[in-house]
Structure formats: structure tokens, C-alpha cells
Design a protein around this motif. Structure first.
Motif, PDB file in Angstrom:
ATOM      1  N   GLY A 144      45.991  -8.484  12.317  1.00 56.89           N
ATOM      2  CA  GLY A 144      47.281  -7.887  11.995  1.00 56.89           C
ATOM      3  C   GLY A 144      48.356  -8.928  11.810  1.00 56.89           C
ATOM      4  O   GLY A 144      48.149 -10.134  11.987  1.00 56.89           O
ATOM      5  N   ASP A 145      49.541  -8.446  11.476  1.00 62.09           N
ATOM      6  CA  ASP A 145      50.695  -9.302  11.275  1.00 62.09           C
ATOM      7  C   ASP A 145      51.248  -9.756  12.628  1.00 62.09           C
ATOM      8  O   ASP A 145      51.237  -8.986  13.586  1.00 62.09           O
ATOM      9  N   PRO A 146      51.738 -11.004  12.740  1.00 65.31           N
ATOM     10  CA  PRO A 146      52.295 -11.476  14.017  1.00 65.31           C
ATOM     11  C   PRO A 146      53.450 -10.634  14.535  1.00 65.31           C
ATOM     12  O   PRO A 146      53.763 -10.682  15.728  1.00 65.31           O
ATOM     13  N   SER A 147      54.072  -9.876  13.675  1.00 65.56           N
ATOM     14  CA  SER A 147      55.231  -9.074  14.097  1.00 65.56           C
ATOM     15  C   SER A 147      54.832  -7.803  14.840  1.00 65.56           C
ATOM     16  O   SER A 147      55.689  -7.137  15.428  1.00 65.56           O
ATOM     17  N   LEU A 148      53.559  -7.428  14.842  1.00 64.85           N
ATOM     18  CA  LEU A 148      53.132  -6.189  15.491  1.00 64.85           C
ATOM     19  C   LEU A 148      53.305  -6.284  17.003  1.00 64.85           C
ATOM     20  O   LEU A 148      53.078  -7.341  17.607  1.00 64.85           O
ATOM     21  N   ARG A 149      53.663  -5.155  17.614  1.00 63.24           N
ATOM     22  CA  ARG A 149      53.870  -5.081  19.048  1.00 63.24           C
ATOM     23  C   ARG A 149      53.118  -3.881  19.619  1.00 63.24           C
ATOM     24  O   ARG A 149      52.804  -2.929  18.898  1.00 63.24           O
ATOM     25  N   VAL A 150      52.826  -3.942  20.918  1.00 68.56           N
ATOM     26  CA  VAL A 150      52.158  -2.827  21.582  1.00 68.56           C
ATOM     27  C   VAL A 150      52.991  -1.556  21.393  1.00 68.56           C
ATOM     28  O   VAL A 150      54.210  -1.558  21.575  1.00 68.56           O
ATOM     29  N   GLY A 151      52.327  -0.480  21.002  1.00 64.30           N
ATOM     30  CA  GLY A 151      53.000   0.795  20.755  1.00 64.30           C
ATOM     31  C   GLY A 151      53.300   1.055  19.302  1.00 64.30           C
ATOM     32  O   GLY A 151      53.605   2.207  18.924  1.00 64.30           O
ATOM     33  N   ASP A 152      53.247   0.023  18.449  1.00 69.69           N
ATOM     34  CA  ASP A 152      53.514   0.230  17.015  1.00 69.69           C
ATOM     35  C   ASP A 152      52.434   1.112  16.391  1.00 69.69           C
ATOM     36  O   ASP A 152      51.250   1.019  16.734  1.00 69.69           O
ATOM     37  N   GLU A 153      52.858   1.946  15.461  1.00 68.87           N
ATOM     38  CA  GLU A 153      51.893   2.704  14.661  1.00 68.87           C
ATOM     39  C   GLU A 153      51.628   1.910  13.385  1.00 68.87           C
ATOM     40  O   GLU A 153      52.548   1.401  12.743  1.00 68.87           O
ATOM     41  N   VAL A 154      50.351   1.792  13.035  1.00 65.64           N
ATOM     42  CA  VAL A 154      49.976   0.951  11.900  1.00 65.64           C
ATOM     43  C   VAL A 154      49.034   1.697  10.967  1.00 65.64           C
ATOM     44  O   VAL A 154      48.388   2.685  11.351  1.00 65.64           O
ATOM     45  N   SER A 155      48.979   1.204   9.746  1.00 68.32           N
ATOM     46  CA  SER A 155      48.038   1.709   8.754  1.00 68.32           C
ATOM     47  C   SER A 155      46.798   0.808   8.767  1.00 68.32           C
ATOM     48  O   SER A 155      46.900  -0.398   8.971  1.00 68.32           O
ATOM     49  N   ILE A 156      45.633   1.408   8.559  1.00 69.72           N
ATOM     50  CA  ILE A 156      44.371   0.681   8.644  1.00 69.72           C
ATOM     51  C   ILE A 156      43.699   0.621   7.277  1.00 69.72           C
ATOM     52  O   ILE A 156      43.586   1.634   6.575  1.00 69.72           O
ATOM     53  N   THR A 157      43.231  -0.580   6.911  1.00 68.46           N
ATOM     54  CA  THR A 157      42.459  -0.780   5.689  1.00 68.46           C
ATOM     55  C   THR A 157      41.160  -1.491   6.051  1.00 68.46           C
ATOM     56  O   THR A 157      41.164  -2.442   6.831  1.00 68.46           O
ATOM     57  N   LEU A 158      40.044  -1.030   5.482  1.00 67.28           N
ATOM     58  CA  LEU A 158      38.748  -1.657   5.724  1.00 67.28           C
ATOM     59  C   LEU A 158      38.432  -2.640   4.600  1.00 67.28           C
ATOM     60  O   LEU A 158      38.674  -2.362   3.429  1.00 67.28           O
ATOM     61  N   ASP A 159      37.881  -3.792   4.975  1.00 68.44           N
ATOM     62  CA  ASP A 159      37.464  -4.817   4.014  1.00 68.44           C
ATOM     63  C   ASP A 159      35.952  -4.696   3.828  1.00 68.44           C
ATOM     64  O   ASP A 159      35.180  -5.077   4.704  1.00 68.44           O
ATOM     65  N   ARG A 160      35.521  -4.183   2.693  1.00 66.93           N
ATOM     66  CA  ARG A 160      34.107  -3.937   2.435  1.00 66.93           C
ATOM     67  C   ARG A 160      33.270  -5.211   2.565  1.00 66.93           C
ATOM     68  O   ARG A 160      32.140  -5.182   3.058  1.00 66.93           O
ATOM     69  N   ASP A 161      33.814  -6.342   2.144  1.00 63.05           N
ATOM     70  CA  ASP A 161      33.042  -7.579   2.147  1.00 63.05           C
ATOM     71  C   ASP A 161      32.756  -8.095   3.554  1.00 63.05           C
ATOM     72  O   ASP A 161      31.911  -8.972   3.732  1.00 63.05           O
ATOM     73  N   ARG A 162      33.461  -7.582   4.552  1.00 67.01           N
ATOM     74  CA  ARG A 162      33.259  -8.037   5.926  1.00 67.01           C
ATOM     75  C   ARG A 162      32.620  -6.968   6.813  1.00 67.01           C
ATOM     76  O   ARG A 162      32.502  -7.154   8.018  1.00 67.01           O
ATOM     77  N   MET A 163      32.213  -5.866   6.227  1.00 62.88           N
ATOM     78  CA  MET A 163      31.571  -4.794   6.982  1.00 62.88           C
ATOM     79  C   MET A 163      30.068  -4.998   7.037  1.00 62.88           C
ATOM     80  O   MET A 163      29.478  -5.596   6.135  1.00 62.88           O
ATOM     81  N   ALA A 164      29.450  -4.500   8.091  1.00 58.69           N
ATOM     82  CA  ALA A 164      27.990  -4.433   8.167  1.00 58.69           C
ATOM     83  C   ALA A 164      27.575  -2.980   7.980  1.00 58.69           C
ATOM     84  O   ALA A 164      28.167  -2.086   8.579  1.00 58.69           O
ATOM     85  N   ILE A 165      26.577  -2.770   7.146  1.00 56.20           N
ATOM     86  CA  ILE A 165      26.059  -1.426   6.913  1.00 56.20           C
ATOM     87  C   ILE A 165      24.742  -1.287   7.662  1.00 56.20           C
ATOM     88  O   ILE A 165      23.774  -2.003   7.373  1.00 56.20           O
ATOM     89  N   ILE A 166      24.719  -0.398   8.641  1.00 54.93           N
ATOM     90  CA  ILE A 166      23.537  -0.200   9.479  1.00 54.93           C
ATOM     91  C   ILE A 166      22.785   1.021   8.961  1.00 54.93           C
ATOM     92  O   ILE A 166      23.327   2.119   8.913  1.00 54.93           O
ATOM     93  N   SER A 167      21.545   0.820   8.576  1.00 55.29           N
ATOM     94  CA  SER A 167      20.779   1.941   8.023  1.00 55.29           C
ATOM     95  C   SER A 167      19.451   2.110   8.730  1.00 55.29           C
ATOM     96  O   SER A 167      18.497   2.624   8.176  1.00 55.29           O
TER      97      SER A 167
END
Length: 365
Positions: A315-338
């Protein structure tokens, strides 16, 4: 080619290695890492290959020859243990030359081979120095030179870097890989550190409970672990269920496009695969709440609560405990378990089954 077939090693009534199959020395794979948690049987397997532990059943062959009747000193295998096991009262040259003297090489040949090896391990001209005067990293390079000196058919490295600090381990891992690559010696390296395995090995065989549970090239292992247990051991701190339909993977943590067939899978997420950002005005998508923030050399890590799932993210250095954030997934860094555990829909985190969670953020949150 080293081949292990149905290998079992018992300590008393306990099977430390059970019905294990593995082939070492395949084309394009000079270094194979045995990766697994402490107590899974890695070191016992190395000792069995070296002839230091008897097999309870099964066979180990090298180039088609059964090793069972061949004593340790006649297998022509080099071994480096965790502590190096150098002769502390001797010089570097004496240590490197030890195996050559046992094999009755001539003095001129020994001198040349020692000089060549010290050049190779970046210790030129230091042959007269006592090993007690060396740093831990230098001592391990001397141990490697000693093991390589007689030109072994196979090199066995048992946790050679585990006693060193992180920065030195990373540097030596690359140096050792280069040294082994220069000699072309087939090598097995035991480690419980997945980063170390990735830096050194052409192939990684994951051990668990005395068995090989996956044997792949590093890239395939990172992207397609066969189980959630393997995914968590190689760095995935969160595992959740997902479905794929028409090229879109949908999970409780977001959607990404994938080039995979339709069906149920599980996804393994390392912190780098989840990006947390401040919610833009009018923004949608999956959101979470920051529960913990840690500033690390490589950037800011945050632990998030997303519905009933705990997720490590960058996350960004400006984030603090309690902040609400938006989440994005990076496909290139995910593991697909099958693998076989796909049907389970329960989200899990890396510390729920006793795995090594060193380096994860928010472990005490």
C-alpha cells in the motif's frame, strides 16, 4: 542421473521418509533444491544419498548403478553441511586439499587444483590463512571449494547458508549458483527458504511429511502450486476460493482476467499480488479496512480485513490503521491452485496450519 525409487528411511518405528521417488540431473537442471519445512525429512534424504543413513526400503541409483553396496567414501559425492565442518587448526589450502590428499593426488596437481578453486570461490591468494580467521561466508566458500576439489559426480549441500544473516545469504546464494554453474556439477541443495531456493535452483522439489509433493521449475511452482499447503509455504499469505468463467476469475477479493478454462480454483496471494489504495470518489469494487501497517525496506505492507478474510497487501505510505481502501489484484503475482483441495471454499491465511510465517505483515495484529 540420480534416481530414487520408493525410498523409505525409518528411525525406529517412525518413517522419516516414506515411499519417495525423485530424479536428479535432468537436462537443463544442474541445481535441484529440496524445499520444505523443518522436520520434513530433507536432511535425512541428503544423508541417505550420501550413504550416511541406511534405507529401510527402496533404491538409490546413480547412472543406473545401485548405490546400496557402495560405501560413502567411494560414491564420489561432495557434501557441505550447515556448519561447513572445516578443520579449524588448518589453513584454507589444507582444507581444500584434504580430499585430494586422501585420493593421493600429486603435490603439483594439488597445488594447481587448490589455486584454481580459490580463484573460483573468490578467495585468491588466501591459501595460507587459517580458517578461524575467516568470516562465516568465507568459511562456507572454503567448504564449497573443498567439496568441489575432487571433481565429485554429485554435490550435496545441506542448509549451507542457514547460519548466515539475510543479506549475506542472498549474496552467497547467487555466488554459489554461479560457482556450480561454472563447474557443471549436478547439485542438490537443502533449504527451508523459498527465496533462497529460487535464487539457486533450476528445479525445486517440495518435501512435506517425508514425501515429494511437487517437483517443478521455479516459475511453474510459484504460479501453479498443487495445493494450498504448498502455496502457503512458498509465500502465499492468503488462499481463497474463486471461479473462472469466460476468461474472468471471480473471488471475494476481486476479479481479474485470466487465460484459463472455466471451473473452480483457489488463488494464492502473496502481499505483492494485492494492491491497496485510498478509495477514489465514486469508486467501486472490493474494499477493506487497514488493520496493521509496517514500513519495510521494499515498501509499505498492510494487513486488511476484507469481509471475513485477513489479507496482506502492498500500500501507499500514507495509509493508516482504520482507513478504508480499495483492493486490486495483480494477476502476474497470483498463484492459481488447481489441485485436490480446490473444492474447499474456506479462506485461509499462512499462519493457520503451523507454517513458517517469517516476513509476513501483521502476524501479531
Amino acid at each position: 542421473m540420480l534416481e530414487l525409487s520408493s525410498v523409505t528411511v525409518n528411525y525406529g518405528s517412525e518413517a522419516v521418509i516414506s515411499d519417495l521417488d525423485l530424479a536428479i540431473g535432468t537436462r537443463g537442471a544442474t541445481i535441484t533444491a529440496l524445499l520444505g519445512p523443518s522436520g520434513c525429512g530433507k536432511s535425512t534424504l541428503i544423508r541417505a544419498i550420501a550413504g550416511l543413513e541406511p534405507l529401510s526400503s527402496g533404491t538409490i541409483t546413480f547412472d543406473g548403478v545401485d548405490l546400496a553396496p557402495i560405501p560413502t567414501h567411494r560414491r564420489d559425492f561432495g557434501v557441505v553441511f550447515q556448519d561447513g565442518q572445516l578443520l579449524p587448526g588448518r589453513s584454507i589450502a589444507d582444507n581444500v586439499a584434504y580430499g585430494l590428499r586422501v585420493r593421493r593426488w600429486s603435490k603439483p596437481d594439488i597445488a594447481k587444483r587448490v589455486a584454481d578453486l580459490l580463484d573460483l570461490v573468490d578467495l585468491p591468494g588466501l591459501g595460507k590463512r587459517r580458517v578461524a580467521e575467516l568470516s562465516g561466508g568465507q568459511q562456507q566458500r572454503v567448504a564449497l571449494a573443498r567439496a568441489l576439489a575432487p571433481r565429485p559426480r554429485l554435490l550435496l549441500l545441506d542448509e549451507p547458508l542457514s547460519a548466515l544473516d539475510r543479506q549475506l545469504r542472498d549474496r552467497l546464494a547467487l555466488q554459489i549458483a554461479e560457482i556450480i554453474g561454472a563447474t557443471g556439477t549436478p547439485t542438490i541443495v537443502v533449504t527451508h527458504d523459498h527465496s533462497e531456493a529460487a535464487m539457486m535452483a533450476d528445479r525445486i522439489a517440495v518435501m512435506d511429511g517425508g514425501r515429494i509433493v511437487q517437483d517443478d521449475h521455479p516459475e511453474k511452482l510459484w504460479r501453479a502450486p498443487r495445493s494450498a499447503r504448498i502455496a502457503k509455504f512458498i509465500g502465499c499469505t492468503t488462499v481463497v476460493a474463486a471461479t473462472i468463467s469466460a476468461g474472468v476469475l471471480d473471488s471475494s477479493l476481486g476479479r481479474v482476467r485470466v487465460d484459463l478454462p472455466d471451473g473452480g480454483v483457489r488463488i494464492g496471494l502473496r502481499p505483492e499480488a494485492v494492491i491497496a489504495t485510498a478509495i477514489a470518489e465514486g469508486g467501486g469494487g472490493v474494499t477493506g479496512v487497514v488493520r496493521h501497517v509496517a514500513s519495510l525496506p521494499e515498501g509499505t505492507r498492510v494487513r486488511l480485513s476484507v469481509a471475513d478474510v485477513e489479507v496482506d497487501a502492498v500500500g501507499d505510505p500514507s495509509l493508516r490503521v482504520g482507513d478504508e481502501v480499495s483492493i486490486t489484484l495483480d494477476r502476474d503475482r497470483m498463484a492459481i491452485i488447481s489441485g485436490a483441495d480446490v473444492s474447499s471454499s474456506e479462506p485461509t491465511t499462512s499462519n493457520d496450519r503451523g507454517f513458517d510465517t517469517r516476513g509476513t505483515v501483521g502476524r501479531n495484529a
